[in-house]
Design a protein around this motif. Structure first.
Motif, PDB file in Angstrom:
ATOM      1  N   ALA A   1       0.840  -1.213   0.000  1.00 24.81           N
ATOM      2  CA  ALA A   1       0.000   0.000   0.000  1.00 24.81           C
ATOM      3  C   ALA A   1       0.871   1.259   0.000  1.00 24.81           C
ATOM      4  O   ALA A   1       0.449   2.323  -0.462  1.00 24.81           O
ATOM      5  CB  ALA A   1      -0.927  -0.011   1.210  1.00 24.81           C
ATOM      6  N   ALA A   2       2.112   1.129   0.482  1.00 26.18           N
ATOM      7  CA  ALA A   2       3.027   2.284   0.492  1.00 26.18           C
ATOM      8  C   ALA A   2       3.852   2.348  -0.805  1.00 26.18           C
ATOM      9  O   ALA A   2       4.741   3.190  -0.935  1.00 26.18           O
ATOM     10  CB  ALA A   2       3.956   2.205   1.703  1.00 26.18           C
ATOM     11  N   GLY A   3       3.593   1.439  -1.730  1.00 23.27           N
ATOM     12  CA  GLY A   3       4.280   1.516  -3.026  1.00 23.27           C
ATOM     13  C   GLY A   3       5.432   0.536  -3.205  1.00 23.27           C
ATOM     14  O   GLY A   3       6.136   0.580  -4.213  1.00 23.27           O
ATOM     15  N   VAL A   4       5.630  -0.349  -2.225  1.00 24.22           N
ATOM     16  CA  VAL A   4       6.751  -1.306  -2.344  1.00 24.22           C
ATOM     17  C   VAL A   4       6.436  -2.351  -3.418  1.00 24.22           C
ATOM     18  O   VAL A   4       5.312  -2.846  -3.516  1.00 24.22           O
ATOM     19  CB  VAL A   4       7.036  -1.960  -0.965  1.00 24.22           C
ATOM     20  CG1 VAL A   4       7.938  -3.179  -1.105  1.00 24.22           C
ATOM     21  CG2 VAL A   4       7.660  -0.925  -0.040  1.00 24.22           C
ATOM     22  N   LYS A   5       7.460  -2.667  -4.215  1.00 23.25           N
ATOM     23  CA  LYS A   5       7.261  -3.595  -5.344  1.00 23.25           C
ATOM     24  C   LYS A   5       8.030  -4.896  -5.165  1.00 23.25           C
ATOM     25  O   LYS A   5       7.820  -5.860  -5.896  1.00 23.25           O
ATOM     26  CB  LYS A   5       7.785  -2.950  -6.640  1.00 23.25           C
ATOM     27  CG  LYS A   5       7.283  -1.543  -6.898  1.00 23.25           C
ATOM     28  CD  LYS A   5       6.175  -1.578  -7.936  1.00 23.25           C
ATOM     29  CE  LYS A   5       5.638  -0.210  -8.283  1.00 23.25           C
ATOM     30  NZ  LYS A   5       5.017   0.498  -7.165  1.00 23.25           N
ATOM     31  N   CYS A   6       8.978  -4.908  -4.230  1.00 23.48           N
ATOM     32  CA  CYS A   6       9.846  -6.075  -4.123  1.00 23.48           C
ATOM     33  C   CYS A   6      10.237  -6.299  -2.654  1.00 23.48           C
ATOM     34  O   CYS A   6      10.603  -5.347  -1.961  1.00 23.48           O
ATOM     35  CB  CYS A   6      11.097  -5.804  -4.969  1.00 23.48           C
ATOM     36  SG  CYS A   6      12.332  -7.092  -4.893  1.00 23.48           S
TER      37      CYS A   6
ATOM     38  N   VAL B   1       3.327  -7.434  -5.729  1.00 26.49           N
ATOM     39  CA  VAL B   1       4.662  -7.413  -5.103  1.00 26.49           C
ATOM     40  C   VAL B   1       5.444  -8.657  -5.524  1.00 26.49           C
ATOM     41  O   VAL B   1       4.910  -9.766  -5.532  1.00 26.49           O
ATOM     42  CB  VAL B   1       4.530  -7.379  -3.562  1.00 26.49           C
ATOM     43  CG1 VAL B   1       5.847  -7.707  -2.886  1.00 26.49           C
ATOM     44  CG2 VAL B   1       4.042  -6.019  -3.097  1.00 26.49           C
ATOM     45  N   ASN B   2       6.699  -8.469  -5.865  1.00 22.48           N
ATOM     46  CA  ASN B   2       7.578  -9.595  -6.172  1.00 22.48           C
ATOM     47  C   ASN B   2       8.325 -10.029  -4.921  1.00 22.48           C
ATOM     48  O   ASN B   2       8.986  -9.213  -4.276  1.00 22.48           O
ATOM     49  CB  ASN B   2       8.598  -9.197  -7.241  1.00 22.48           C
ATOM     50  CG  ASN B   2       7.957  -9.072  -8.611  1.00 22.48           C
ATOM     51  OD1 ASN B   2       7.064  -9.844  -8.956  1.00 22.48           O
ATOM     52  ND2 ASN B   2       8.397  -8.098  -9.384  1.00 22.48           N
ATOM     53  N   MET B   3       8.236 -11.304  -4.613  1.00 18.62           N
ATOM     54  CA  MET B   3       8.988 -11.850  -3.486  1.00 18.62           C
ATOM     55  C   MET B   3      10.332 -12.352  -4.028  1.00 18.62           C
ATOM     56  O   MET B   3      10.380 -13.005  -5.073  1.00 18.62           O
ATOM     57  CB  MET B   3       8.225 -13.015  -2.844  1.00 18.62           C
ATOM     58  CG  MET B   3       6.892 -12.625  -2.229  1.00 18.62           C
ATOM     59  SD  MET B   3       7.041 -11.455  -0.852  1.00 18.62           S
ATOM     60  CE  MET B   3       7.923 -12.438   0.351  1.00 18.62           C
ATOM     61  N   ALA B   4      11.416 -12.046  -3.314  1.00 22.90           N
ATOM     62  CA  ALA B   4      12.750 -12.352  -3.821  1.00 22.90           C
ATOM     63  C   ALA B   4      13.587 -13.001  -2.714  1.00 22.90           C
ATOM     64  O   ALA B   4      14.198 -12.312  -1.889  1.00 22.90           O
ATOM     65  CB  ALA B   4      13.415 -11.062  -4.308  1.00 22.90           C
ATOM     66  N   ILE B   5      13.605 -14.318  -2.718  1.00 20.06           N
ATOM     67  CA  ILE B   5      14.359 -15.012  -1.658  1.00 20.06           C
ATOM     68  C   ILE B   5      15.857 -14.776  -1.860  1.00 20.06           C
ATOM     69  O   ILE B   5      16.351 -14.729  -2.983  1.00 20.06           O
ATOM     70  CB  ILE B   5      14.035 -16.524  -1.614  1.00 20.06           C
ATOM     71  CG1 ILE B   5      14.405 -17.107  -0.242  1.00 20.06           C
ATOM     72  CG2 ILE B   5      14.751 -17.289  -2.730  1.00 20.06           C
ATOM     73  CD1 ILE B   5      13.859 -18.503   0.014  1.00 20.06           C
ATOM     74  N   HIS B   6      16.543 -14.593  -0.751  1.00 31.94           N
ATOM     75  CA  HIS B   6      17.993 -14.405  -0.756  1.00 31.94           C
ATOM     76  C   HIS B   6      18.648 -15.759  -0.525  1.00 31.94           C
ATOM     77  O   HIS B   6      18.203 -16.528   0.326  1.00 31.94           O
ATOM     78  CB  HIS B   6      18.358 -13.437   0.386  1.00 31.94           C
ATOM     79  CG  HIS B   6      19.779 -12.976   0.390  1.00 31.94           C
ATOM     80  ND1 HIS B   6      20.822 -13.778   0.783  1.00 31.94           N
ATOM     81  CD2 HIS B   6      20.327 -11.789   0.057  1.00 31.94           C
ATOM     82  CE1 HIS B   6      21.956 -13.101   0.693  1.00 31.94           C
ATOM     83  NE2 HIS B   6      21.681 -11.885   0.245  1.00 31.94           N
ATOM     84  N   GLU B   7      19.698 -16.056  -1.279  1.00 33.69           N
ATOM     85  CA  GLU B   7      20.373 -17.338  -1.081  1.00 33.69           C
ATOM     86  C   GLU B   7      21.032 -17.384   0.297  1.00 33.69           C
ATOM     87  O   GLU B   7      21.324 -16.356   0.908  1.00 33.69           O
ATOM     88  CB  GLU B   7      21.461 -17.557  -2.148  1.00 33.69           C
ATOM     89  CG  GLU B   7      20.912 -17.734  -3.548  1.00 33.69           C
ATOM     90  CD  GLU B   7      20.668 -16.404  -4.245  1.00 33.69           C
ATOM     91  OE1 GLU B   7      21.291 -15.400  -3.846  1.00 33.69           O
ATOM     92  OE2 GLU B   7      19.847 -16.372  -5.195  1.00 33.69           O
ATOM     93  N   ASP B   8      21.288 -18.576   0.749  1.00 36.39           N
ATOM     94  CA  ASP B   8      21.952 -18.769   2.035  1.00 36.39           C
ATOM     95  C   ASP B   8      23.398 -18.289   1.916  1.00 36.39           C
ATOM     96  O   ASP B   8      24.053 -18.513   0.899  1.00 36.39           O
ATOM     97  CB  ASP B   8      21.903 -20.255   2.415  1.00 36.39           C
ATOM     98  CG  ASP B   8      20.468 -20.768   2.500  1.00 36.39           C
ATOM     99  OD1 ASP B   8      19.547 -19.941   2.546  1.00 36.39           O
ATOM    100  OD2 ASP B   8      20.281 -21.993   2.510  1.00 36.39           O
ATOM    101  N   ASP B   9      23.861 -17.642   2.954  1.00 42.32           N
ATOM    102  CA  ASP B   9      25.162 -16.971   2.869  1.00 42.32           C
ATOM    103  C   ASP B   9      26.010 -17.331   4.085  1.00 42.32           C
ATOM    104  O   ASP B   9      25.713 -16.872   5.178  1.00 42.32           O
ATOM    105  CB  ASP B   9      24.921 -15.456   2.798  1.00 42.32           C
ATOM    106  CG  ASP B   9      26.219 -14.671   2.672  1.00 42.32           C
ATOM    107  OD1 ASP B   9      27.283 -15.289   2.509  1.00 42.32           O
ATOM    108  OD2 ASP B   9      26.159 -13.433   2.761  1.00 42.32           O
ATOM    109  N   PRO B  10      27.065 -18.142   3.919  1.00 41.06           N
ATOM    110  CA  PRO B  10      27.504 -18.793   2.693  1.00 41.06           C
ATOM    111  C   PRO B  10      26.543 -19.929   2.302  1.00 41.06           C
ATOM    112  O   PRO B  10      25.721 -20.337   3.126  1.00 41.06           O
ATOM    113  CB  PRO B  10      28.886 -19.344   3.053  1.00 41.06           C
ATOM    114  CG  PRO B  10      28.833 -19.564   4.524  1.00 41.06           C
ATOM    115  CD  PRO B  10      27.939 -18.486   5.058  1.00 41.06           C
TER     116      PRO B  10
END
Ligand code: DNO
Length: 354
Positions: free
Chosen positions: A98-103, A198-207
């Motif tokens: 609602a605040a304009g976030v896309k990702c 909204v696009n959900m974008a999982i972050h890889e495990d680090d390391p």
């Protein structure tokens, strides 16, 4: 015109790096931030979201990327309270949308987010950076009372006892259990994200390997393929983190950039160079020749396969006497941003001339 959107992580009003600093970096489009004072699993107050938006827009920048909305451990562990936490997660998606976030960037790493063994390792040129030496990790047990290893990425709200309990719960879990819990989460969250655009974008495990005996699954091409299939919807995508994937020689980051960008599933990119060692890695300056990754080829793969999402320079070294949040100072990240702009412009112009 297809164009990456350059962004920069900002930790809010407490960050030594200010919005005024960030807006002066050429080509800057958006701020990547989050509401940091609400524990994982809780709903973010609309007023906090609105305040971030206002400050960012007053600085002439866009508030379109959130990193991260943390996933409560009960969701990863598949515990009974997960439904309540998932509903809160969905509510957060609706509120930021609602605040304009896309990702939205998030991760599914058990207990520990990114892990390094030293945060101020001195490189040859006198700058300092974050490093991971396996022999040091092998000596550390974060559950022992004499261990003082804590990192900025870790959830500081655990007491030593609380940490022991949650780690023990994971030790009773297999990777397959973690996959099942991830699927359960995605099946409920992705339709909401899709409904809000909204696009959900999982972050890889680090390391990208198991640490302290805990399961880790977002680690390699095979597993990213499996992840994308769990809910086969364009809103279920990834944050391509070059440093997280690239610290293992088994991952061909250029190929992964090509493949997932052409599928339209890369929504966010973290660009960082690492020097891969026999047993570990060192974070280095962004320039290709400073580390093991070919940053030009990665950017070219993104460009050639139509990437037009958000991209940010990832961890910088500490240079020019700067002090502050490890990996997140101003100067080296700004150099990184400028380098990314340069690569993109050169790739774009030479493509136009072909
Ligand atoms: C480290 C970051 C990570 C990242 C999370 C995403 O510097 O890249 O902490 O924000 O894993 O949820």
């Amino acid at each position: 015109m297809k164009r990456m959107k350059l962004s920069f992580r900002w930790y809010g009003e407490d960050d030594k790096v200010t919005l005024e600093n960030i807006r002066q970096i050429p080509g800057m489009h958006s701020i990547v931030t989050a509401v940091y004072d609400v524990p994982p699993g809780e709903v973010w107050p609309t007023s906090s979201i609105e305040s971030l938006k206002k400050q960012i827009e007053e600085a002439g920048l866009h508030f379109e990327v959130v990193e991260s909305i943390p996933v409560h451990e009960d969701i990863k562990l598949g515990k009974p309270k997960r439904d309540e936490y998932i509903e809160n997660y969905c509510e957060n998606i609706r509120r930021v949308a609602a605040a304009g976030v896309k990702c939205i960037c998030y991760n599914f790493m058990p207990v520990f987010d990114w892990t390094r063994t030293q945060l101020d390792h001195e490189l040859e040129d006198g700058s300092t950076s974050l490093v991971y030496y396996q022999e040091q990790v092998d000596k550390v047990n974060p559950l022992e009372s004499d261990s003082d290893l804590t990192l900025p990425g870790w959830d500081a709200s655990y007491t030593r006892e609380g940490l022991k309990e949650v780690v023990a719960e994971y030790q009773a879990m297999t990777e397959e259990d973690l996959w099942a819990n991830l699927k359960y989460f995605l099946e409920r969250v992705i339709p909401v994200a899709a409904g809000c655009g909204v696009n959900m974008a999982i972050h890889e495990d680090d390391p990208c390997w198991s640490i302290f005996g805990l399961p880790r699954i977002i680690t390699c091409e095979e597993n990213l393929d499996r992840f994308l299939q769990l809910v086969d919807d364009p809103h279920n995508g990834i944050t391509l983190c070059t440093g997280s994937l690239g610290c293992s020689c088994r991952n061909d980051v250029v190929h992964m950039a090509e493949k997932y960008a052409s599928m339209g599933r890369i929504h966010f990119v973290h660009m960082r160079n690492v020097k891969v060692l026999e047993h570990g890695f060192e974070e280095r300056a962004h320039l290709s020749e400073c580390g093991s990754l070919d940053m030009y080829e990665i950017m070219k793969a993104l460009y050639d396969h139509g990437f037009c999402g958000y991209i940010r320079p990832d961890h910088g070294r500490m240079i020019w006497g700067e002090t502050g949040r490890p990996g997140y100072g101003l100067y080296d990240r700004a150099l990184g941003a400028t380098y990314l702009n340069g690569l993109w412009e050169a790739i774009e112009k030479s493509a136009g001339r072909e």
